[in-house]
Design a protein around this motif. Structure first.
Motif, PDB file in Angstrom:
ATOM      1  N   ILE A  25       0.248  16.418   2.829  1.00  0.00           N
ATOM      2  CA  ILE A  25       1.263  15.944   1.905  1.00  0.00           C
ATOM      3  C   ILE A  25       0.481  14.900   0.776  1.00  0.00           C
ATOM      4  N   ASN A  26      -0.693  14.347   1.367  1.00  0.00           N
ATOM      5  CA  ASN A  26      -1.153  13.467   0.558  1.00  0.00           C
ATOM      6  C   ASN A  26      -2.325  14.246  -0.338  1.00  0.00           C
ATOM      7  N   ASN A  75       4.638   5.116  -3.262  1.00  0.00           N
ATOM      8  CA  ASN A  75       4.079   6.464  -3.916  1.00  0.00           C
ATOM      9  C   ASN A  75       5.189   6.983  -4.429  1.00  0.00           C
ATOM     10  N   CYS A  76       5.378   7.240  -5.853  1.00  0.00           N
ATOM     11  CA  CYS A  76       6.370   7.666  -6.400  1.00  0.00           C
ATOM     12  C   CYS A  76       6.405   9.160  -6.292  1.00  0.00           C
ATOM     13  N   GLN A  77       5.157   9.695  -5.952  1.00  0.00           N
ATOM     14  CA  GLN A  77       5.015  11.128  -6.106  1.00  0.00           C
ATOM     15  C   GLN A  77       5.588  11.511  -4.632  1.00  0.00           C
ATOM     16  N   ILE A  78       5.410  10.942  -3.543  1.00  0.00           N
ATOM     17  CA  ILE A  78       5.977  11.322  -2.124  1.00  0.00           C
ATOM     18  C   ILE A  78       7.063  10.477  -1.836  1.00  0.00           C
ATOM     19  N   LEU A  79       8.060  11.402  -1.448  1.00  0.00           N
ATOM     20  CA  LEU A  79       9.276  10.535  -0.692  1.00  0.00           C
ATOM     21  C   LEU A  79       9.051  10.451   0.567  1.00  0.00           C
ATOM     22  N   LYS A  80       9.157   9.260   1.060  1.00  0.00           N
ATOM     23  CA  LYS A  80       8.852   9.252   2.558  1.00  0.00           C
ATOM     24  C   LYS A  80      10.254   8.829   3.278  1.00  0.00           C
ATOM     25  N   LYS A  81      10.374   9.534   4.336  1.00  0.00           N
ATOM     26  CA  LYS A  81      11.796   8.964   5.197  1.00  0.00           C
ATOM     27  C   LYS A  81      11.227   8.774   6.570  1.00  0.00           C
ATOM     28  N   SER A  82      11.881   7.844   6.952  1.00  0.00           N
ATOM     29  CA  SER A  82      11.746   7.853   8.741  1.00  0.00           C
ATOM     30  C   SER A  82      12.989   7.794   9.412  1.00  0.00           C
ATOM     31  N   CYS A  83      12.781   8.100  10.569  1.00  0.00           N
ATOM     32  CA  CYS A  83      14.043   8.552  11.385  1.00  0.00           C
ATOM     33  C   CYS A  83      14.560   7.153  12.065  1.00  0.00           C
ATOM     34  N   PHE A 143       8.007  13.800   4.986  1.00  0.00           N
ATOM     35  CA  PHE A 143       7.527  13.365   3.785  1.00  0.00           C
ATOM     36  C   PHE A 143       7.842  14.510   2.739  1.00  0.00           C
ATOM     37  N   TRP A 144       8.413  14.045   1.515  1.00  0.00           N
ATOM     38  CA  TRP A 144       8.892  15.326   0.468  1.00  0.00           C
ATOM     39  C   TRP A 144       8.014  15.125  -0.568  1.00  0.00           C
ATOM     40  N   ARG A 145       7.819  16.189  -1.130  1.00  0.00           N
ATOM     41  CA  ARG A 145       6.920  16.090  -2.438  1.00  0.00           C
ATOM     42  C   ARG A 145       7.104  17.481  -3.436  1.00  0.00           C
ATOM     43  N   VAL A 146       7.599  17.224  -4.363  1.00  0.00           N
ATOM     44  CA  VAL A 146       7.825  18.171  -5.499  1.00  0.00           C
ATOM     45  C   VAL A 146       6.666  18.580  -6.021  1.00  0.00           C
ATOM     46  N   ASP A 147       6.214  20.067  -6.096  1.00  0.00           N
ATOM     47  CA  ASP A 147       5.116  20.324  -6.890  1.00  0.00           C
ATOM     48  C   ASP A 147       5.016  21.558  -7.251  1.00  0.00           C
ATOM     49  N   GLN A 154       6.468  17.508   4.964  1.00  0.00           N
ATOM     50  CA  GLN A 154       5.662  17.418   6.044  1.00  0.00           C
ATOM     51  C   GLN A 154       6.404  16.546   7.088  1.00  0.00           C
ATOM     52  N   ALA A 155       6.401  16.868   8.212  1.00  0.00           N
ATOM     53  CA  ALA A 155       6.826  15.909   9.198  1.00  0.00           C
ATOM     54  C   ALA A 155       5.659  15.226  10.271  1.00  0.00           C
ATOM     55  N   LYS A 156       5.854  14.100  10.551  1.00  0.00           N
ATOM     56  CA  LYS A 156       4.962  13.504  11.589  1.00  0.00           C
ATOM     57  C   LYS A 156       5.565  12.910  12.885  1.00  0.00           C
ATOM     58  N   GLY A 157       5.274  13.138  13.848  1.00  0.00           N
ATOM     59  CA  GLY A 157       5.843  12.815  14.978  1.00  0.00           C
ATOM     60  C   GLY A 157       6.994  13.752  15.584  1.00  0.00           C
TER      61      GLY A 157
END
Length: 485
Positions: A25-26, A75-83, A143-147, A154-157
DNA sequence: AGTTGCGGGTCTC
DNA sequence: GAGACCCGCAACT
């Protein structure tokens, strides 16, 4: 090279479009030549990547079944969310259907604090937020990213807690509570009268159905050889089931029916307890299930999961919320067979032994895990749920026969009406005209000819489904939906 | 009232 | 510096 490229992707399966490509995602540049997109995944778990179409409404909304809150990653390009984890009863009490309370944590901090001040609707214990620690001790992150024309996810964990209610389920429950509040008051006296009326009605209906059943049986005896000659013997089912009238609660065990809206001690009518609420409708309805656990995580003992966290970073040793047993290091045995869970209910506990009459059916049924692989390995405390050959299927046949014969309509399929909720008639108003036709839904199971006939009210749709018509059944393979019933 | 996205700021490693 | 987390704000449902 990005982390993903460095890490090697040998283990990447090709089960998703996102996993076919090597990206992180990065990465400054994400795959652009994607011609295929992944269907939206509501319950992602693990280190996975998906590429959704930018047209996908759910992806646009960054939806997830898990309760994910926005996390600022600057990072405004990538939206990050945590559970946020899941809200459970601090006592881990078992609900009458054997499931556990697994509420969706409120996303808003204030709302979440408020939520945690509430009490368990079943045992009045405090609610507890089980935080997610599935990503190296930190919450699982999405993580969410519009491109371009794609939305990269992308999910981590790996979530180390049971699933909460999905967003749509929570919304459905809220809207049902809202409807209940806006409905006219329901006095105890009227409730008592209606209960008595229902009592008599149930008994009359039982006799009515019993007679029908006998008629049907005689008819089958007469026509059986002719009919069955057309059917492969392996696909035949027996209509003789000793427990067939189970959906007439008056003839069942007198144990009280758990009513989430009845936590203040209203004496429930034994008649209100169906053998299996799910028999009566396509989906469990929050009209009367209220705070019952998420149906997407049904009939489970998730808290027995060996993966279940015991907050080892704290000095105290935390007991399993269900088994009340301390975790045993190096042992994967157990939690299922250990002591019976504390329960405020005297209802049937499937973890101990099924009632007589179920044994053979359960014995002959495919293991629960066969169709629900997600839980089979990760959540070993699962126990068999309603299987195609279960008594409820047989009960459904009985119900169906009445409908097929076109006899006076009654509402055996109507959910039990908890106090304070709209009366049966009002409930039926929602469905009777459109859903209670004489149509017979024939389901084919396991390749059989006809394993069961169901006659159900139109399934209650979730808001999400209504909104975009998206069929979650076609999502993640490990997604467990009501429809699986 | 609650969700969602954004962004400033702090803290820890 | 990266990442997690807290907080407030605004738009929206």
């Amino acid at each position: 090279l990005s982390k993903s490229q460095q890490g090697g992707r040998g283990a990447d399966c090709v089960c998703s479009v996102g996993m076919k490509f090597t990206w992180d995602i990065n990465d400054p540049k994400l795959p652009q030549d994607t011609k295929q997109f992944d269907p939206f995944q509501e319950w992602t778990d693990g280190y996975v990547r998906f590429i959704y179409s930018a047209e996908d409404k759910n992806a646009q909304r960054h939806l997830s079944g898990w309760a994910m809150r926005n996390t600022n990653n600057h990072n405004c390009q990538i939206l990050k969310k945590s559970c946020l984890g899941v809200v459970v009863c601090s006592r881990g009490c078992a609900l009458p259907d054997g499931s556990r309370l697994q509420l969706r944590p409120a996303i808003c901090d204030k709302a979440r604090q408020k939520q945690q001040k509430k009490l368990c609707p079943s045992c009045n214990a405090t609610l507890e937020l089980l935080p997610c620690r599935g990503h190296s001790g930190y919450p699982v992150t999405n993580f969410w990213r519009v491109d371009g024309k794609a939305i990269f996810f992308q999910a981590k964990g790996v979530h180390d807690h049971p699933r909460p209610e999905s967003k749509s389920e929570t919304e459905a429950r809220r809207s049902s509570v809202k409807r209940r509040v806006s409905s006219p008051p329901f006095t105890p006296k009227r409730r008592l009268i209606e209960t008595q009326v229902n009592n008599n009605k149930h008994q009359q209906l039982f006799i009515h159905d019993l007679l029908l059943f006998i008629c049907l049986f005689i008819l089958l005896q007469a026509l059986g050889p002719t009919l069955l000659s057309c059917v492969d013997p392996s696909d035949r089912i027996s209509f003789i089931e000793p427990n067939f009238p189970q959906h007439y609660p008056a003839f069942q065990s007198p144990e009280p029916y758990y009513n989430p809206h009845n936590a203040l001690g209203d004496a429930p009518s034994a008649l209100q307890k169906p053998a299996n609420p799910r028999l009566y409708m396509g989906r469990p309805s929050y009209e009367f299930q209220g705070y019952l656990t998420s149906p997407s995580y049904p009939m489970t003992s998730d808290l027995c999961d060996p993966r279940f966290r015991f907050e080892s970073n704290k000095s105290k040793t935390r007991l399993c919320s269900v088994c009340r047993v301390a975790p045993v290091l190096g042992s994967s045995s157990s939690s299922t067979s250990s002591s019976a869970p504390l329960s405020s209910s005297a209802s049937f506990d499937p973890q101990t032994k099924p009632p007589a009459g179920w044994k053979d059916l359960l014995k002959n049924s495919a293991p629960y895990s066969d169709n629900h692989h997600y839980y089979s390995t990760e959540y070993p405390c699962r126990y068999p749920s309603n299987t195609p050959g279960s008594p409820t299927a047989l009960q459904t046949i009985i119900t169906t026969t009445t409908k097929v014969t076109g006899l006076p309509t009654y509402q055996p399929c109507a959910p039990p009406k908890p106090p304070g909720l709209p009366s049966c008639s009002s409930l039926m108003d929602d469905t009777s005209s459109s859903s209670y036709s004489t149509e017979v839904k024939v389901m084919e199971e396991s390749g059989g000819v006809i394993k069961s006939l169901s006659f159900q009210p139109e399934p209650l749709q979730t808001k999400t489904e209504r909104a975009d018509g998206y069929d979650y059944r076609y999502t993640y393979p490990n997604t467990y939906r009501y429809d699986d019933y």
